[in-house]
Structure formats: C-alpha cells, structure tokens
Write a protein that holds these residues in place. Structure first.
Motif, mmCIF file in Angstrom:
data_model
loop_
_atom_site.group_PDB
_atom_site.id
_atom_site.type_symbol
_atom_site.label_atom_id
_atom_site.label_comp_id
_atom_site.label_asym_id
_atom_site.label_seq_id
_atom_site.Cartn_x
_atom_site.Cartn_y
_atom_site.Cartn_z
ATOM 1 N N HIS A 310 0.628 -0.915 -0.145
ATOM 2 C CA HIS A 310 -0.452 0.061 -0.438
ATOM 3 C C HIS A 310 1.224 1.772 -0.268
ATOM 4 O O HIS A 310 0.491 2.245 -0.819
ATOM 5 N N ARG A 312 3.899 1.586 -0.996
ATOM 6 C CA ARG A 312 4.722 1.618 -2.539
ATOM 7 C C ARG A 312 3.646 1.818 -3.724
ATOM 8 O O ARG A 312 4.006 3.044 -4.223
ATOM 9 N N ALA A 313 2.256 1.916 -3.494
ATOM 10 C CA ALA A 313 0.882 2.317 -4.171
ATOM 11 C C ALA A 313 1.447 3.940 -4.253
ATOM 12 O O ALA A 313 0.505 4.514 -5.582
ATOM 13 N N VAL A 315 3.084 5.748 -2.730
ATOM 14 C CA VAL A 315 4.231 6.696 -3.352
ATOM 15 C C VAL A 315 4.343 6.865 -5.009
ATOM 16 O O VAL A 315 4.457 7.989 -5.710
ATOM 17 N N THR A 316 3.937 6.205 -5.177
ATOM 18 C CA THR A 316 4.020 5.883 -7.062
ATOM 19 C C THR A 316 2.858 6.775 -7.496
ATOM 20 O O THR A 316 2.985 7.538 -8.301
ATOM 21 N N SER A 317 1.983 7.364 -6.483
ATOM 22 C CA SER A 317 0.532 7.801 -7.176
ATOM 23 C C SER A 317 0.602 9.260 -6.934
ATOM 24 O O SER A 317 0.946 9.696 -7.980
ATOM 25 N N TYR A 318 1.563 9.467 -5.968
ATOM 26 C CA TYR A 318 1.653 11.061 -5.417
ATOM 27 C C TYR A 318 2.462 11.247 -6.381
ATOM 28 O O TYR A 318 2.524 12.137 -6.693
ATOM 29 N N ALA A 319 3.997 10.092 -6.868
ATOM 30 C CA ALA A 319 5.082 10.612 -7.634
ATOM 31 C C ALA A 319 4.473 10.882 -9.274
ATOM 32 O O ALA A 319 5.106 12.017 -10.023
ATOM 33 N N ARG A 320 3.524 10.068 -9.477
ATOM 34 C CA ARG A 320 2.770 10.440 -11.136
ATOM 35 C C ARG A 320 2.219 11.626 -10.904
ATOM 36 O O ARG A 320 1.840 12.674 -11.610
ATOM 37 N N GLU A 323 4.360 14.597 -10.456
ATOM 38 C CA GLU A 323 5.074 14.923 -12.408
ATOM 39 C C GLU A 323 4.004 15.555 -13.589
ATOM 40 O O GLU A 323 4.260 16.047 -13.674
#
Length: 383
Positions: A310, A312-313, A315-320, A323
């Motif tokens: 969760h 990691r998901a 972090v990926t969502s916030y990174a996107r 960006e």
C-alpha cells in the motif's frame, strides 16, 4: 446506520452478509471476548477493535472518502481476518449501532456483518457470525431486525391472522436472511421441535430463519402466504419464501416441499431446497451495498506485506501526481512567456495598444493574432 437504499446489483459469490440485534447488556464486550479467545486459539489471524470516528478518519497514507464512515449511530467497528480451505483469506467487518428509535423497548444493539473471501464462498466454511459472536444460547445476539424472530430457534407464527401477515411481509422486505415456513402436520415431540436449520452447513446456518405453523394454522398460514407473498404452504410441508425485491430464478413450486417429517431426522429434501435457494443470484438487500463498500474501501487490518504494498502504491501515485503538476507548471510558464512576448509586440513595449493608421488598416496584424492565440491557451482546461 447507513442510509436505507436498495440496489439491483447482485450479492457477489465471495461475500457473506448478516444483520441482527443483540439484546444482552454489553454487546461489544461479547464480541471482544470471542475474538480474543479465537485469536489465542489460532482460529483467526488477528482482529481490530476500532472507534467509528477514528476508523473513518482520512490521512495522507490512507485517504478515505465518505463511504468509510459507518454513520452517527455507530458504536464500535470490529475487523477480523482468518483463513479457510488451507489458505483462502477471509476479511470481515462487524459494526454495532445504537437503536434507530428509543421509543420501543428491547430493541437492543443493532449489528451488521460483511465478510469477503478470496474466492467463491463455500457453505462448509465457518460462519462469520460465530467468529464475532459466541455460538452460545446464553448470548442473545441472534435476534432478527423483525421483532420476535430469532436465527437459531424455531419461530412459531402469530395466532392472529393480521399479525401473521404483517410478520411475513416484514420478513420479506426488511430481513437479509432466508426465511422458511414449515407446517407441523402433528405436534412434534422434543426431537421434532429441534430447528431444521441446525442441520444446515455452518456458513448457511446463520443465514436462515425457520418459522413454524401449528397443525391448526394450516389454512390461515396458507392464506397469509398466498395473500402477502404469492406462495402456498402444503399441509405437513414447507416452502422457502421469496425476497423483496424478487430474485431471478425463483419459482414457488421449485422451492416447495410436500412432506417434512419432524422426527429429529435430517430433512434432506428441505435442506436441499434451502441450499439451492441460497445459491441463486440475489440482489443486494437495502443497506447492504454501503456495508460491502465500507468493507472493501475502509479496511484497516493489513498484514506487514499489505502495508508495504500500500505504501509503495501511494508513493507511486504521489510521484505521478507531482510529475503531472510539474509538467503543467512548465506548460503554464511557457504560455505566460509567449503571452508577454506577444503583448510587448502588440503594444510596442509601453503597455499601450498601437492603433494602426487608416492607410495601414489592411496591413499585417500578426502581432495581435499571436497575442489572441497565446491567450487562448489559458482558456484550455488541460493548461
């Protein structure tokens, strides 16, 4: 409680739903004791005992929307996780509620329970009801929402015709359970008075309510069932009642048994009809959709591996998202620079618009067109 609404969506075959009333003095204490005992015995992997307000609270790591809120009448929310069939994980939530009305006495504590497995539910699996509630006659957790009706006992129909019809109507409309009416052709002995539901598989046992019509109620019960629900009751037989709204695939004749021998032996034909009925696709009853959504989207009892996935998901969502924001800022800056350049060209750099001379009215107006085109960028939603 959750708002009372109905849905045409069918109950998923991975889901077990239950609802009722606890009439004892301390409902939450009974749940805690049972969960603690099962966790100590290794029957369940773990459980949580949550305050409803805290359970619905949103955070950066665990964003939650309004669907996670069990409502202002919620008293406590419990979660439990266990495994069946050699490793199939089951997740379940039980929420207790204050009575909706204080006018009536003996309403007790209302509860709703939703459990979901990783694959289609099997009737032989343990009942989620007895994961949270002790399977003891000394704890009165098994009262239906319809007053005077219990899950683990035989329920004799009222003698008054009007009360009988009202009861059957309420059971069809308000209950989440499967209801069966059995006519006693003759007064059974102690063995025959044993609930037929006791012979059902564990996961089905606490989803079925058994009603009994006495020998002299053959005509009145048959009339009430025909009038209210459009089904008949054979003398000495039984019928599985339809639900409201109706279920596709239900046919009264298909779920009627002509003879039921109440002698303490297993009534195989009736049990088969109940099992067959339970396997039919069933529309989500009123209020169940919110309960199921809360189980899926408001879950808290994560394993360490689930917490890591969760995080990691997220972090990926916030990174996107970052960006996308950066790209949007770059586009905005470029458009702003182009607009300033076009404005400077159109005004000669002094902020005042240059008015073309009459002789030059038909000449090139590319600077104004460039400014107009650039400013249009700011009106686009994706800019």
């Amino acid at each position: 409680m959750a708002k009372n609404s109905s849905s045409s969506t069918a109950v998923p075959d991975t889901v077990w739903l239950g609802r009722g009333r606890h009439l004892g003095p301390e409902a939450e204490r009974d749940v805690r004791r049972n969960l603690l005992a099962l966790e100590a015995a290794g029957v369940i992997d773990g459980f949580l005992d949550l305050d409803p307000v805290e359970a619905a609270r949103s955070s950066d790591l665990f964003p939650r929307d309004a669907s996670a809120d069990p409502g202002p009448l919620a008293r406590r929310l419990f979660e439990a996780r266990w495994r069946v069939a050699g490793g199939v994980t089951v997740r379940a939530q039980l929420t207790t509620y204050e009575a909706e009305s204080r006018r009536g006495e003996g309403e007790g504590v209302l509860w709703v329970l939703a459990a979901e497995a990783e694959r289609a539910w099997e009737a032989e699996w343990p009942s989620p009801a007895t994961v949270f509630w002790p399977d003891s006659e000394q704890v009165a957790w098994d009262h239906e929402r319809v007053p005077g009706v219990r899950l683990r006992r035989t329920n004799h129909l009222p003698k008054d015709d009007g009360e009988m019809r009202r009861l059957l109507r309420e059971c069809a409309r308000r209950s989440w359970s499967i209801h069966v009416v059995v006519h006693e052709a003759m007064t059974p002995d102690a063995r025959g008075r044993r609930p037929v539901t006791a012979f059902l598989p564990p996961s089905l046992r606490h989803r079925v309510v058994e009603h009994r019509a006495t020998p002299e109620q053959a005509l009145t019960a048959g009339f009430a069932l025909t009038r209210e629900l459009g089904v008949g009751l054979p003398r000495g037989g039984a019928v599985v009642l339809p639900t409201a709204p109706g279920m596709p695939g239900y046919d009264a004749e298909r779920f009627t048994v002509r003879d039921v021998f109440l002698d303490g032996t297993q009534p195989a034909e009736l049990l088969g009809k109940i099992t067959e009925f339970a396997a039919l696709p069933r529309p989500l009853p009123a209020g169940a959709e919110e309960v199921l959504t809360r189980l899926r989207q408001g879950w808290h009892l994560l394993t360490p591996d689930e917490e890591l996935l969760h995080a990691r998901a997220m972090v990926t969502s916030y990174a996107r998202a970052l960006e996308a924001m950066t790209a949007s800022c770059d586009l905005y800056r470029e458009a702003a620079e182009s607009a300033l350049a076009a404005l400077a060209e159109a005004t000669g750099g002094n902020g005042a618009a240059r008015v073309p001379a009459p002789a030059a009215a038909g000449q090139d107006t590319s600077a104004l067109k460039s400014l107009t085109k650039t400013l249009a960028l700011f009106r686009r939603p994706n800019r």
